[in-house]
Design an enzyme around this catalytic site. Structure first.
Site, PDB file in Angstrom:
ATOM      1  N   HIS A   1       0.916  -1.178   0.121  1.00 43.82           N
ATOM      2  CA  HIS A   1      -0.099  -0.050  -0.005  1.00 43.82           C
ATOM      3  C   HIS A   1       1.103   1.384   0.064  1.00 43.82           C
ATOM      4  O   HIS A   1       1.729   1.426   0.737  1.00 43.82           O
ATOM      5  CB  HIS A   1      -1.121  -0.091   1.106  1.00 43.82           C
ATOM      6  CG  HIS A   1      -1.928   1.216   1.251  1.00 43.82           C
ATOM      7  ND1 HIS A   1      -3.055   1.109   0.416  1.00 43.82           N
ATOM      8  CD2 HIS A   1      -1.711   2.559   1.866  1.00 43.82           C
ATOM      9  CE1 HIS A   1      -3.800   2.382   0.825  1.00 43.82           C
ATOM     10  NE2 HIS A   1      -3.032   3.062   1.422  1.00 43.82           N
ATOM     11  N   CYS A   2       0.845   2.136  -1.007  1.00 44.21           N
ATOM     12  CA  CYS A   2       1.711   3.030  -1.272  1.00 44.21           C
ATOM     13  C   CYS A   2       1.040   4.526  -0.396  1.00 44.21           C
ATOM     14  O   CYS A   2       0.122   4.759  -0.973  1.00 44.21           O
ATOM     15  CB  CYS A   2       2.093   3.473  -2.729  1.00 44.21           C
ATOM     16  SG  CYS A   2       3.039   4.904  -3.041  1.00 44.21           S
TER      17      CYS A   2
END
Length: 116
Positions: A73-74
């Protein structure tokens, strides 16, 4: 300027593309196709979504959905990076690293010329 524009385009592409969100099959026919494509025995069942996850899929606790070929998850895109946007993410990161190397080289060579 061109590198910055390309980096911005890659960022927007990565941020707006579907990362590979898994959804439940809508019909019995698509459920059979899903089982043939991914193989139920090879996957696992997500306890949060109640979906059969193909190998490599993972449930993201931030987005609250399962992502095919989940990478991470960026926090910069505020989105998961998975099967659908992984290539765009690599282009974005590669462009930024290339820019950083170029800027560092330009600054260091400029400093070297000032000493003489």
């Amino acid at each position: 300027v061109g590198v910055s524009a390309f980096s911005l385009v890659m960022f927007l592409r990565c941020a707006t593309m579907d990362p590979g969100i898994l959804s439940p099959p809508s019909s019995a026919r698509s459920a059979r196709r899903f089982k043939q494509r991914f193989g139920v025995l090879r996957g696992s069942v997500c306890t949060a979504c109640d979906l059969v996850q193909p190998p490599g899929a993972w449930h993201c606790e931030f987005c609250d959905c399962c992502i095919a070929e989940y990478d991470h998850h960026c926090p910069w895109t505020s989105k998961c990076i998975g099967k659908g946007n992984l290539q765009g993410f690599y282009w974005f990161v590669g462009t930024n690293v290339g820019s950083l190397v170029y800027i560092t080289f330009a600054v260091m060579s400029g400093l070297a010329w000032r000493e003489f």
